[in-house]
Design an enzyme around this catalytic site. Sequence first.
Site, PDB file in Angstrom:
ATOM      1  N   ASN A 181     -37.927  51.383  42.853  1.00 53.41           N
ATOM      2  CA  ASN A 181     -37.630  52.798  42.073  1.00 53.41           C
ATOM      3  C   ASN A 181     -37.430  52.933  40.802  1.00 53.41           C
ATOM      4  OD1 ASN A 181     -35.122  51.692  42.563  1.00 53.41           O
ATOM      5  ND2 ASN A 181     -34.052  53.351  42.913  1.00 53.41           N
ATOM      6  N   LYS A 204     -38.998  38.664  40.441  1.00 60.08           N
ATOM      7  CA  LYS A 204     -39.794  39.141  41.367  1.00 60.08           C
ATOM      8  C   LYS A 204     -39.694  40.563  41.509  1.00 60.08           C
ATOM      9  CE  LYS A 204     -39.406  39.481  45.783  1.00 60.08           C
ATOM     10  NZ  LYS A 204     -40.123  40.912  45.966  1.00 60.08           N
ATOM     11  N   GLY A 256     -31.515  46.091  45.852  1.00 56.86           N
ATOM     12  CA  GLY A 256     -32.192  46.527  47.088  1.00 56.86           C
ATOM     13  C   GLY A 256     -31.464  46.978  48.121  1.00 56.86           C
ATOM     14  N   SER A 257     -31.856  47.058  49.513  1.00 55.79           N
ATOM     15  CA  SER A 257     -31.148  47.660  50.522  1.00 55.79           C
ATOM     16  C   SER A 257     -30.120  46.695  50.893  1.00 55.79           C
ATOM     17  CB  SER A 257     -32.124  47.805  51.537  1.00 55.79           C
ATOM     18  OG  SER A 257     -32.578  46.642  51.960  1.00 55.79           O
ATOM     19  N   VAL A 258     -29.200  47.178  51.710  1.00 52.18           N
ATOM     20  CA  VAL A 258     -27.946  46.491  52.285  1.00 52.18           C
ATOM     21  C   VAL A 258     -28.457  45.556  53.241  1.00 52.18           C
ATOM     22  CG1 VAL A 258     -25.868  46.760  53.643  1.00 52.18           C
ATOM     23  CG2 VAL A 258     -26.302  48.301  51.961  1.00 52.18           C
ATOM     24  N   THR A 260     -31.307  43.930  53.079  1.00 54.40           N
ATOM     25  CA  THR A 260     -31.740  42.639  52.573  1.00 54.40           C
ATOM     26  C   THR A 260     -30.702  41.891  51.720  1.00 54.40           C
ATOM     27  OG1 THR A 260     -33.783  43.891  52.293  1.00 54.40           O
ATOM     28  CG2 THR A 260     -33.592  41.964  50.935  1.00 54.40           C
ATOM     29  N   GLU A 278     -26.797  44.582  44.044  1.00 54.65           N
ATOM     30  CA  GLU A 278     -26.787  46.150  43.626  1.00 54.65           C
ATOM     31  C   GLU A 278     -27.576  46.693  44.796  1.00 54.65           C
ATOM     32  OE1 GLU A 278     -25.456  47.651  41.282  1.00 54.65           O
ATOM     33  OE2 GLU A 278     -25.026  46.188  39.870  1.00 54.65           O
ATOM     34  N   CYS A 312     -30.475  55.017  44.129  1.00 53.82           N
ATOM     35  CA  CYS A 312     -29.404  54.347  45.026  1.00 53.82           C
ATOM     36  C   CYS A 312     -28.050  55.042  44.939  1.00 53.82           C
ATOM     37  CB  CYS A 312     -29.270  52.827  44.460  1.00 53.82           C
ATOM     38  SG  CYS A 312     -28.975  52.721  42.565  1.00 53.82           S
ATOM     39  N   GLU A 415     -28.357  56.310  54.441  1.00 50.20           N
ATOM     40  CA  GLU A 415     -29.331  56.400  53.203  1.00 50.20           C
ATOM     41  C   GLU A 415     -30.629  56.983  53.588  1.00 50.20           C
ATOM     42  OE1 GLU A 415     -30.450  52.860  50.675  1.00 50.20           O
ATOM     43  OE2 GLU A 415     -29.715  54.100  49.129  1.00 50.20           O
ATOM     44  N   GLU A 492     -23.687  45.363  36.648  1.00 43.48           N
ATOM     45  CA  GLU A 492     -24.584  45.405  35.500  1.00 43.48           C
ATOM     46  C   GLU A 492     -24.320  46.225  34.609  1.00 43.48           C
ATOM     47  OE1 GLU A 492     -28.297  45.769  38.040  1.00 43.48           O
ATOM     48  OE2 GLU A 492     -28.543  43.903  37.896  1.00 43.48           O
TER      49      GLU A 492
HETATM   50  P1  NAD Z   1     -35.643  46.080  49.962  1.00 40.99           P
HETATM   51  O1  NAD Z   1     -34.094  45.613  50.118  1.00 40.99           O
HETATM   52  O2  NAD Z   1     -36.431  46.505  50.961  1.00 40.99           O
HETATM   53  O3  NAD Z   1     -36.355  44.993  48.760  1.00 40.99           O
HETATM   54  C1  NAD Z   1     -35.789  44.804  47.527  1.00 40.99           C
HETATM   55  C2  NAD Z   1     -36.472  43.467  47.090  1.00 40.99           C
HETATM   56  O4  NAD Z   1     -36.222  42.382  47.944  1.00 40.99           O
HETATM   57  C3  NAD Z   1     -37.996  43.731  47.172  1.00 40.99           C
HETATM   58  O5  NAD Z   1     -38.434  42.934  45.762  1.00 40.99           O
HETATM   59  C4  NAD Z   1     -38.295  42.755  48.367  1.00 40.99           C
HETATM   60  O6  NAD Z   1     -39.497  42.264  48.026  1.00 40.99           O
HETATM   61  C5  NAD Z   1     -37.199  41.537  48.319  1.00 40.99           C
HETATM   62  N1  NAD Z   1     -36.851  41.213  49.621  1.00 40.99           N
HETATM   63  C6  NAD Z   1     -37.072  41.698  50.681  1.00 40.99           C
HETATM   64  N2  NAD Z   1     -36.456  41.042  51.740  1.00 40.99           N
HETATM   65  C7  NAD Z   1     -36.205  39.699  51.013  1.00 40.99           C
HETATM   66  C8  NAD Z   1     -35.602  38.530  51.655  1.00 40.99           C
HETATM   67  N3  NAD Z   1     -35.379  38.525  52.892  1.00 40.99           N
HETATM   68  N4  NAD Z   1     -35.396  37.515  50.752  1.00 40.99           N
HETATM   69  C9  NAD Z   1     -35.492  37.611  49.431  1.00 40.99           C
HETATM   70  N5  NAD Z   1     -35.978  38.949  48.955  1.00 40.99           N
HETATM   71  C10 NAD Z   1     -36.133  40.198  49.715  1.00 40.99           C
HETATM   72  O7  NAD Z   1     -35.235  47.438  48.954  1.00 40.99           O
HETATM   73  P2  NAD Z   1     -36.268  48.461  48.473  1.00 40.99           P
HETATM   74  O8  NAD Z   1     -36.879  49.177  49.462  1.00 40.99           O
HETATM   75  O9  NAD Z   1     -37.315  47.771  47.426  1.00 40.99           O
HETATM   76  O10 NAD Z   1     -35.439  49.228  47.427  1.00 40.99           O
HETATM   77  C11 NAD Z   1     -34.678  50.544  48.033  1.00 40.99           C
HETATM   78  C12 NAD Z   1     -33.125  50.274  48.152  1.00 40.99           C
HETATM   79  O11 NAD Z   1     -32.675  49.555  46.925  1.00 40.99           O
HETATM   80  C13 NAD Z   1     -32.135  51.214  48.615  1.00 40.99           C
HETATM   81  O12 NAD Z   1     -31.440  50.866  49.541  1.00 40.99           O
HETATM   82  C14 NAD Z   1     -31.716  51.591  47.415  1.00 40.99           C
HETATM   83  O13 NAD Z   1     -30.386  52.220  47.375  1.00 40.99           O
HETATM   84  C15 NAD Z   1     -31.372  50.060  46.665  1.00 40.99           C
HETATM   85  N6  NAD Z   1     -31.325  50.081  45.259  1.00 40.99           N
HETATM   86  C16 NAD Z   1     -30.023  49.972  44.788  1.00 40.99           C
HETATM   87  C17 NAD Z   1     -29.738  50.018  43.334  1.00 40.99           C
HETATM   88  C18 NAD Z   1     -28.424  49.675  42.858  1.00 40.99           C
HETATM   89  O14 NAD Z   1     -28.275  49.646  41.663  1.00 40.99           O
HETATM   90  N7  NAD Z   1     -27.462  49.673  43.433  1.00 40.99           N
HETATM   91  C19 NAD Z   1     -30.798  50.401  42.528  1.00 40.99           C
HETATM   92  C20 NAD Z   1     -31.973  50.640  43.158  1.00 40.99           C
HETATM   93  C21 NAD Z   1     -32.382  50.521  44.258  1.00 40.99           C
END
Ligand code: NAD
Length: 518
Positions: A181, A204, A256-258, A260, A278, A312, A415, A492
């Site tokens: 995002n 990555k 990323g997401s919870v 993951t 995060e 997020c 979410e 962060e």
């Molecule tokens: P995601 O968890 O699907 O993926 C995030 C990253 O993790 C990607 O680069 C993905 O390729 C990698 N990944 C996926 N599975 C993995 C694994 N098993 N091992 C290692 N890496 C892996 O999340 P998304 O769809 O890319 O992003 C959306 C989510 O991110 C939402 O839940 C959002 O709230 C969260 N987010 C949080 C913040 C914050 O600062 N708290 C900021 C932006 C987005």
Amino acid sequence: MLFSPNVLFLLRGVPRLLRCAAMSTVTGTFQLQEALNYREGTRTEPADGDHMEDAYEPATGRVIGKFRFSGAKEVALAVQSAQTAFKIWSQKSGMERSTVLLEAARIIRERREEIATMETINNGKSVFEALLDIDVAWQTLQYYAGLAASMAGQHIQLPRGSFGYTRREPLGVCVGIGAWNYPFQIACTKSAPALACGNAMVFKPSPFTPVSVLMLAEIYNEAGVPKGLFNVVQGGAATGQFLIQHPNVAKVSFTGSVPTGIKIMELAAKGIKPVTLELGGKSPLIIFSDCALENAVKGALMANFLSQGQVCCNGTRVFVQREILNAFTKEVVKETQKIKIGDPLMEDTRMGALINRPHLEKVLSFVKQAKDQGAEVLCGGNTYVPDDPKLADGFYMSPCVLGNCQDNMTCVKEEIFGPVMSILPFDTEEEVLERANNTRFGLAAGVFTRDIQRAHRVAAGLQAGVCYINNYNVSPVELPFGGYKMSGFGRENGEAAIEYYTQLKTVCVEMGSVESVF
Ligand code: NAD
């Protein structure tokens, strides 16, 4: 992560770009031409990996190119590249590192339009917002350049003239794994403090947004980091796992997401590697009847519709005190309907395309489920087809406001990560605090009121890492950012981030003779 009030201040002073005509020719024309991995100071094709992935332009739905996911061999080469550079970089003084980071910040600022355009092409957000993101990015580098030179330990006096001191030392090779995002901004948020502290990084990005981080890698190189200090590997879960498991990786910073985040923490635990997580949220925004209504409405829009709602910390559970429920709802719906959706490269567009087709469908299915569970769609919630035929296959939807919501509905609990606001009436402060905190997430929260004591009391009572009073979704780099509960841990931004990219060494100095007990 979002934008900073500093950025808005700067923008007011700068004549905005006249990009309508010029940029409309860009949408639908960009093709990927260069390699998307970066190691040893140059773009490179990965040394291994079988999987080829399409990169998209969300505004048109077009495939803009293909790229290869990196395998274990490429990951090992990238880590090796970072280790070599770490040996040089970690020996530099804070002032030397600061000088390089400031130069990188200067180049980002100089190339902000080019970077923002690329971000918009690959992510779908409006170029108006992408420019704000890029401004936050160079500010982040500037901020940590400022801290680099002043990092210091403590000196502690001990009996008989002996003393101890502490040193803040870098960790080594840090891995950054990003969400899609805020692709460029997340890469800066992780790399700026990491590099300022003397670390190297392998980053990555999300496979949905592989492009703009390469510009950052090239800028660091141009600014004068040792070759290999900042590397990029492309890929999905498997590539991420190779990175986390690599024995020479010292730390993992993940956005990323919870679900993951849980997997990443499990993997990192096997190597006792520190992690920063995060993660996602379902944040409450509480609007008391004594608020300045116009500001509260603006705050609710900021809390829900930036980046097509794919933020997020969005305040998607909007609790409104019953006395002003009708007035607030009427205004919020009116303002939501005015949001200009369309070609994200046009200067006056305020809402572009969602990241991809499956995500758009997922968000729409949340709206359908909300209706099935009894919520009322007050506006939006449909696919949107812009007039321009070249945008017909883009991933657009109209921003949605849901009324008649209940705390136990899926749209209120999960979410959605799209432009969907749920409005929930409340009566008392005590009641709303309990309902606001009744979630497994704890990333952010907001309160609108003119009562100063109530504002601080409510902020203190909210279980969230970031609380906004009378505003929402501003995120200046000076302030720490991060979650409570399942929204993650570690911080962060701000000085707090330094702790997560350094380790503390204690040196104990004896000035007398050794008094042995033997
Ligand atoms: P995601 O968890 O699907 O993926 C995030 C990253 O993790 C990607 O680069 C993905 O390729 C990698 N990944 C996926 N599975 C993995 C694994 N098993 N091992 C290692 N890496 C892996 O999340 P998304 O769809 O890319 O992003 C959306 C989510 O991110 C939402 O839940 C959002 O709230 C969260 N987010 C949080 C913040 C914050 O600062 N708290 C900021 C932006 C987005």
